[in-house]
Design an enzyme around this catalytic site. Structure first.
Site, PDB file in Angstrom:
ATOM      1  N   PHE A 131       0.868  -1.182   0.000  1.00  0.00           N
ATOM      2  CA  PHE A 131       0.000   0.000   0.000  1.00  0.00           C
ATOM      3  C   PHE A 131       0.901   1.227   0.000  1.00  0.00           C
ATOM      4  O   PHE A 131       1.732   1.381   0.880  1.00  0.00           O
ATOM      5  CB  PHE A 131      -0.921   0.033   1.218  1.00  0.00           C
ATOM      6  CG  PHE A 131      -1.830   1.237   1.207  1.00  0.00           C
ATOM      7  CD1 PHE A 131      -2.972   1.259   0.425  1.00  0.00           C
ATOM      8  CD2 PHE A 131      -1.515   2.358   1.955  1.00  0.00           C
ATOM      9  CE1 PHE A 131      -3.793   2.388   0.386  1.00  0.00           C
ATOM     10  CE2 PHE A 131      -2.329   3.498   1.917  1.00  0.00           C
ATOM     11  CZ  PHE A 131      -3.473   3.514   1.145  1.00  0.00           C
ATOM     12  N   ASP A 216       9.221   2.478   1.570  1.00  0.00           N
ATOM     13  CA  ASP A 216       8.046   3.200   2.043  1.00  0.00           C
ATOM     14  C   ASP A 216       7.920   2.879   3.527  1.00  0.00           C
ATOM     15  O   ASP A 216       7.433   1.814   3.897  1.00  0.00           O
ATOM     16  CB  ASP A 216       6.808   2.759   1.252  1.00  0.00           C
ATOM     17  CG  ASP A 216       5.534   3.469   1.734  1.00  0.00           C
ATOM     18  OD1 ASP A 216       5.569   4.094   2.814  1.00  0.00           O
ATOM     19  OD2 ASP A 216       4.507   3.370   1.035  1.00  0.00           O
ATOM     20  N   LYS A 247       2.896   9.656   8.414  1.00  0.00           N
ATOM     21  CA  LYS A 247       2.156   9.186   9.595  1.00  0.00           C
ATOM     22  C   LYS A 247       2.766   9.636  10.921  1.00  0.00           C
ATOM     23  O   LYS A 247       2.613  10.791  11.292  1.00  0.00           O
ATOM     24  CB  LYS A 247       1.971   7.670   9.518  1.00  0.00           C
ATOM     25  CG  LYS A 247       0.985   7.279   8.390  1.00  0.00           C
ATOM     26  CD  LYS A 247       0.342   5.927   8.577  1.00  0.00           C
ATOM     27  CE  LYS A 247      -0.854   5.753   7.655  1.00  0.00           C
ATOM     28  NZ  LYS A 247      -0.582   5.054   6.409  1.00  0.00           N
TER      29      LYS A 247
HETATM   30  C1  LIG Z   1      -0.793   5.346   4.957  1.00  0.00           C
HETATM   31  C2  LIG Z   1       0.253   4.925   4.003  1.00  0.00           C
HETATM   32  C3  LIG Z   1       0.523   5.661   2.832  1.00  0.00           C
HETATM   33  C4  LIG Z   1      -0.288   6.842   2.415  1.00  0.00           C
HETATM   34  O1  LIG Z   1      -0.242   7.890   3.341  1.00  0.00           O
HETATM   35  P1  LIG Z   1      -1.352   9.055   3.281  1.00  0.00           P
HETATM   36  O2  LIG Z   1      -0.875  10.032   4.313  1.00  0.00           O
HETATM   37  O3  LIG Z   1      -2.661   8.428   3.594  1.00  0.00           O
HETATM   38  O4  LIG Z   1      -1.316   9.607   1.906  1.00  0.00           O
HETATM   39  C5  LIG Z   1       1.571   5.243   2.030  1.00  0.00           C
HETATM   40  N1  LIG Z   1       2.299   4.172   2.351  1.00  0.00           N
HETATM   41  C6  LIG Z   1       2.076   3.445   3.451  1.00  0.00           C
HETATM   42  C7  LIG Z   1       2.950   2.277   3.771  1.00  0.00           C
HETATM   43  C8  LIG Z   1       1.030   3.787   4.314  1.00  0.00           C
HETATM   44  O5  LIG Z   1       0.776   3.044   5.394  1.00  0.00           O
END
Ligand SMILES: *Cc1c(COP(=O)(O)O)cnc(C)c1O
Length: 400
Positions: A131, A216, A247
């Protein structure tokens, strides 16, 4: 008319409304108290209403809210210095969200190949279950068919490969490949951790083929696994070239960042990228305060202690409820259990017992509590889950 009738129907939140938070607890208007073991999806690492965060944002609010990147923002200099001293990185681009941080990472990798004379190298290899966000490029990077349906033709340049299979990655590298993008611990994909050996092997593969390694760490970073970043468990042997963070980094203030080495960021010069709000003074005040808290060794000790205790307790729940729990997984305080009953229904049942947890792919009950939790919080959560799993025995088995 329901309160959310004028909002897009992209979410279906429950009835209760929270008006206040303190530490690991959330409160409704009527004073009902909930134990928060999801923390705004791994965002409120320092819990709710952390005094250092409140102070930093209040003080900044009285000084200056916004400038744009037309002008110098002091907080950007201090924060980028802190992150570069604490990681592999030499350069930082500040964003407003995780998806934008991943977008910046993708652009950075492609530009690096471009300025190094490899304009044909644009393909990014990714892993199934990933994701990376909800923008057009990041849904394509994520490759989840559910998030792509109805949004036009698939964007070329992303190839999604089976999770954790080094041989397939090796075979998939071509003269078009620019980078490999992965989450050291998949969050949405079902709280699945890649081991440090795998990360090192991917690092070696990237070096061998001139590829950029992108992590990521939007969900698994910011102290969530007991180190500032999850890949740091490899002790410097699996550092990326580029990394997306967000986050927990802002402690609840919306912001993110793309970190890169000098070499990787070399193509990102004036005019190639930008953001109106990225790195704004309010976000920098919050994130500077969050960084100073997240890098306190006592906090990381607490994450490691609490996650060991929590995992032990999960194993106990698995033994006590074999009809409900299939396995225990995760790393640090990004953890959970794969269930034999529908994780979404179990999550909702937990809510009726005043425990907030999440769910994730692969039918996983996901937990990402604030990093400041104590043993008492863990005991309270486990007692509730014990009750919830007892009730969940009557549910139909999960059938995919
Ligand atoms: C939440 C998340 C995103 C996206 O972040 P947003 O602030 O919602 O755009 C991207 N990568 C990972 C691994 C995430 O958990």
């Amino acid at each position: 008319m329901a309160a959310n009738d004028h909002l897009y129907n992209c979410y279906s939140p429950p009835e209760m409304e929270f008006v206040r938070g303190e530490g690991a607890y959330l409160y409704t208007e009527d004073g009902d108290k909930y134990l928060d073991f999801i923390a705004g999806i791994a965002v409120n690492g320092l819990g709710h209403g952390h005094p250092a965060m409140v102070k930093a944002v209040k003080e900044q609010a009285e000084k200056l809210w916004h400038l744009s990147n037309m002008f110098r923002t002091k907080g950007q200099y201090t924060l980028s210095e802190k992150y570069c001293a604490a990681t592999f990185a030499d350069k930082v681009f500040f964003t407003n969200s995780g998806a934008e941080a991943v977008e910046c990472a993708i652009k950075t990798a492609r530009r690096c190949q471009f300025v190094e004379g490899h304009e044909d190298r644009f393909e990014i290899l990714t892993l199934q279950g990933a994701f990376h966000g909800r923008t057009m490029a990041t849904i394509n990077a994520g490759g989840n068919p559910k998030y792509l349906e109805g949004f036009g033709p698939a964007m070329p340049g992303f190839t999604s490969l089976p999770f954790g299979d080094l041989e397939i990655i090796k075979e998939s590298i071509s003269d078009k490949t620019a980078a490999i993008l992965l989450e050291p611990v998949q969050g949405e994909g079902g709280v699945r951790a890649l081991d440090t050996k795998f990360l090192k092997d991917v690092r070696d593969l990237c070096d061998e083929h001139g590829l950029l390694l992108i992590y990521d760490e939007v969900q698994c970073g910011a102290g969530r696994t007991g180190k500032l970043f999850a890949h740091q468990w490899a002790n410097g042997n699996a550092d990326p070239d580029i990394m997306a963070v967000a986050k927990g980094m802002g402690g609840g203030f919306p912001m993110g960042a793309c970190l890169a080495t000098e070499r990787a960021a070399a193509g990102m010069v004036v005019g190639t990228h930008g953001s109106t709000y990225g790195g704004n003074p309010m976000a920098m005040a919050a994130a500077n305060a969050a960084f100073d808290e997240l890098t306190k060794p006592e906090l990381m000790d607490n994450v490691n202690k609490m996650s060991n205790f929590l995992m032990q307790q999960f194993e106990g729940l698995k033994q006590a409820h074999p009809e409900v729990v299939e396995d225990v997984r995760g790393k640090g305080l990004l953890c959970g259990m794969k269930l034999k009953k529908k994780a979404l229904d179990v999550r909702n049942l937990a809510r009726t017992h005043n425990l907030l947890v999440g769910n994730a792919g692969d039918n996983v009950l996901r937990m990402a509590p604030p990093l400041i939790i104590s043993e008492d919080h863990v005991r309270e959560a486990i007692a509730i889950l014990d009750q919830v799993f007892t009730e969940a025995k009557a549910m139909d088995d999960f059938d995919g």
